[in-house]
Design a protein around this motif. Structure first.
Motif, mmCIF file in Angstrom:
data_model
loop_
_atom_site.group_PDB
_atom_site.id
_atom_site.type_symbol
_atom_site.label_atom_id
_atom_site.label_comp_id
_atom_site.label_asym_id
_atom_site.label_seq_id
_atom_site.Cartn_x
_atom_site.Cartn_y
_atom_site.Cartn_z
ATOM 1 N N LEU A 269 -3.861 -10.980 -26.403
ATOM 2 C CA LEU A 269 -3.685 -11.256 -27.829
ATOM 3 C C LEU A 269 -2.228 -11.297 -28.262
ATOM 4 C CD1 LEU A 269 -6.535 -8.957 -29.204
ATOM 5 C CD2 LEU A 269 -6.583 -11.447 -28.977
ATOM 6 N N ARG B 143 -1.411 -13.793 -30.831
ATOM 7 C CA ARG B 143 -2.184 -13.735 -32.077
ATOM 8 C C ARG B 143 -1.890 -12.496 -32.912
ATOM 9 N NH1 ARG B 143 -8.286 -14.159 -30.530
ATOM 10 N NH2 ARG B 143 -8.436 -13.885 -32.785
ATOM 11 N N VAL B 144 -1.212 -11.516 -32.319
ATOM 12 C CA VAL B 144 -0.939 -10.263 -33.019
ATOM 13 C C VAL B 144 0.554 -10.121 -33.272
ATOM 14 C CG1 VAL B 144 -1.079 -7.754 -32.911
ATOM 15 C CG2 VAL B 144 -2.971 -9.137 -32.033
ATOM 16 N N ILE C 221 -8.755 -3.702 -33.222
ATOM 17 C CA ILE C 221 -8.063 -4.944 -32.875
ATOM 18 C C ILE C 221 -9.003 -5.951 -32.225
ATOM 19 C CG2 ILE C 221 -6.254 -5.942 -31.427
ATOM 20 C CD1 ILE C 221 -4.654 -3.336 -31.897
ATOM 21 N N SER C 222 -9.732 -5.540 -31.197
ATOM 22 C CA SER C 222 -10.618 -6.483 -30.515
ATOM 23 C C SER C 222 -11.745 -6.946 -31.426
ATOM 24 C CB SER C 222 -11.192 -5.859 -29.243
ATOM 25 O OG SER C 222 -11.937 -4.693 -29.541
ATOM 26 N N ARG D 185 -7.972 -15.346 -36.927
ATOM 27 C CA ARG D 185 -7.128 -15.979 -35.920
ATOM 28 C C ARG D 185 -5.912 -15.133 -35.575
ATOM 29 N NH1 ARG D 185 -4.389 -20.778 -37.039
ATOM 30 N NH2 ARG D 185 -4.690 -20.522 -39.279
ATOM 31 N N ARG D 186 -5.362 -14.487 -36.604
ATOM 32 C CA ARG D 186 -4.129 -13.729 -36.411
ATOM 33 C C ARG D 186 -4.236 -12.355 -37.059
ATOM 34 N NH1 ARG D 186 0.444 -17.068 -35.164
ATOM 35 N NH2 ARG D 186 0.018 -19.304 -35.350
ATOM 36 N N MET D 187 -3.532 -11.406 -36.475
ATOM 37 C CA MET D 187 -3.449 -10.070 -37.056
ATOM 38 C C MET D 187 -1.998 -9.628 -37.143
ATOM 39 S SD MET D 187 -6.568 -7.985 -35.264
ATOM 40 C CE MET D 187 -6.604 -9.056 -33.825
ATOM 41 N N SER E 18 -10.411 -9.429 -33.935
ATOM 42 C CA SER E 18 -9.964 -10.670 -33.290
ATOM 43 C C SER E 18 -11.073 -11.703 -33.177
ATOM 44 C CB SER E 18 -9.391 -10.374 -31.899
ATOM 45 O OG SER E 18 -10.430 -10.030 -30.987
ATOM 46 N N ASN F 19 -6.348 -7.786 -23.751
ATOM 47 C CA ASN F 19 -7.197 -8.839 -24.301
ATOM 48 C C ASN F 19 -6.469 -10.163 -24.526
ATOM 49 O OD1 ASN F 19 -9.770 -7.331 -24.686
ATOM 50 N ND2 ASN F 19 -8.461 -6.041 -25.954
ATOM 51 N N GLU G 228 -4.588 -2.627 -25.989
ATOM 52 C CA GLU G 228 -5.570 -3.537 -26.570
ATOM 53 C C GLU G 228 -5.002 -4.943 -26.724
ATOM 54 O OE1 GLU G 228 -9.014 -3.251 -27.711
ATOM 55 O OE2 GLU G 228 -8.680 -1.818 -26.089
ATOM 56 N N ILE G 229 -3.752 -5.034 -27.116
ATOM 57 C CA ILE G 229 -3.122 -6.350 -27.292
ATOM 58 C C ILE G 229 -2.958 -7.046 -25.946
ATOM 59 C CG2 ILE G 229 -1.053 -7.554 -28.089
ATOM 60 C CD1 ILE G 229 -0.597 -5.170 -30.009
#
Length: 419
Positions: A317, A320-321, A273-274, A281-283, A277, A315, A311-312
């Motif tokens: 995110l 973005r996730v 994931i990191s 831009r997006r996951m 990223s 960080n 992780e999300i």
């Protein structure tokens, strides 16, 4: 509300407060994080096309538990019940084969009108919808190739199917006011060793370029692509590998989908994931549980599920996730499977939000790895369960395992009557 739940929550707030964690802020953030539940758990990935047959394309569902949904109406009934067992924001992820039509519709001819029932349901339930083209279980995918097929006509059929799906996805976003993430996964590959690995990948790239050529407002629709290591009957070569799709998503500025079961048994998506990223831009995540590779078992609150959530959150995110689920177990009550898997993903997110991340980060920065390890282990024993019970209670969702009693009654009154 139960006094014990309130008292336990008050004590948990005090304990977390000692570590500088604002439980109310964490809880407010938790309630806003949507998890996209997958419709295909409810009917074993069969769908509602007229004349729908068995699964093909490297996908298998095992088990024959009674009560499978046989229509969109029954599936929505089951989803209503399952969602009532899960706290926080939710979405629903649909495949193209879950259309509703009075007559057979070719997949390259599907239209938004075939999904009006789902949009109406989503509005009533205030949930967003996500979408997927269905490039498997079809006569024109039986030889193992779709968007990378060497036959121009077959390849164009699947291109047109994906184009039609993008319009349906945009219809979802426009109707519901939240962008639909449309994930493209194809089973393309070969059982034995190929001589030419490049040409199918070039055709897949060109097909995808044609599919996404029409610009659609990101407020309504997002394109995603998903890799896979191999499929049943496609063990030696997968056209859409991780390297292919990471490069494609980064170079085309679209969403990269990481499926927890689509990598080597020693790989985990939490570690990816990191890294990803930095380039996309997006996951989109398909959280699953591979017991023997991509077996799509019900998600547990295990180390990997927790690592994904950490992780999300660690960080920053969350914006973005996009978090989705992907499992299909026909050996147990299908509604219970939704409840177990989705509640576990939600629990992992809440635990991550309640972690003393700033303290851990300071220890790491200062080189205090002893303190970091000690604190990470102690954090596992913090009273997050009390906050979880409170989160369920304030939304009127069953606390602890009491939801199972409701499922038992639903099975007796509804599912067993389906035969």
């Amino acid at each position: 509300m139960n006094t014990q739940i309130e008292n336990a929550y008050a004590l948990a707030k005090e304990r977390y407060g000692e570590l500088g964690i604002d439980v109310e802020n964490a809880l407010a953030a938790f309630r806003q994080i949507p998890v996209s539940m997958h419709c295909w758990q409810g009917d074993d990935v069969v769908g509602f096309e007229q004349g729908a047959g068995s699964l093909s394309g490297g996908i298998q569902t095992t088990g024959n538990y009674p009560g499978k949904a046989r229509s969109a109406t029954e599936l929505r009934q089951d989803l209503d019940f399952a969602m009532g067992l899960i706290p926080g924001a939710k979405r629903l992820n649909l495949h193209a084969i879950y259309l509703e039509a009075d007559k057979p519709i070719a997949r390259d001819q599907i239209q938004p009108e075939h999904f009006r029932g789902w949009v109406g349901w989503a509005k009533t339930n205030q949930v967003g919808l996500d979408f997927n083209p269905t490039c498997f279980s079809h006569p024109q995918s039986e030889d193992g190739f779709t968007l990378s097929h060497q036959d121009d006509k077959i390849r164009q059929f699947w291109i047109d199917h994906c184009k039609a799906c993008r319009h349906i996805s945009a219809y979802f976003g426009e109707s519901l006011g939240t962008a639909s993430v449309m994930n493209i996964w194809v089973p393309d590959g070969m059982k034995d060793l190929p001589v030419d690995r490049l040409s199918p990948r070039r055709r897949l790239m060109e097909s995808l370029d044609e599919i996404i050529a029409e610009k659609i407002d990101e407020r309504y629709h997002l394109d995603a692509v998903e890799s896979k290591l191999f499929g049943v009957g496609l063990e030696s070569y997968t056209v859409g590998s991780n390297e292919f799709y990471l490069g494609y998503a980064a170079s085309r500025d679209i969403v990269l989908c990481l499926d927890a079961g689509h990598f080597h048994p020693t790989e985990v998506i939490s570690d990816k994931i990191s890294a990803a990223s930095l380039y996309v831009r997006r996951m989109l995540l398909h959280v699953s549980r591979p017991v023997r590779w991509d077996s799509d078992h019900v998600v547990l609150l295990d180390d990997e599920t927790q690592a994904i959530a950490h992780e999300i959150v660690r960080n920053g995110l969350l914006d973005r996730v996009h978090i989705g689920l992907d499992f299909f177990d026909a050996s147990i009550n299908r509604v219970a499977a939704w409840a177990i898997g989705t509640r576990n993903m939600k629990k992992a997110l809440l635990k991550a939000l309640l972690e003393p991340t700033e303290q851990l980060r300071q220890m790491e920065t200062s080189g205090d790895y002893t303190g970091r390890l000690a604190m990470m282990e102690e954090a596992k024993s913090l009273p997050w369960q009390a906050v979880w019970d409170y989160a369920c209670a304030i939304e009127g969702v069953p606390v602890s395992s009491y939801w199972l009693n409701d499922v038992r009654q639903y099975e007796l009154q509804i599912l067993e009557q389906r035969g």
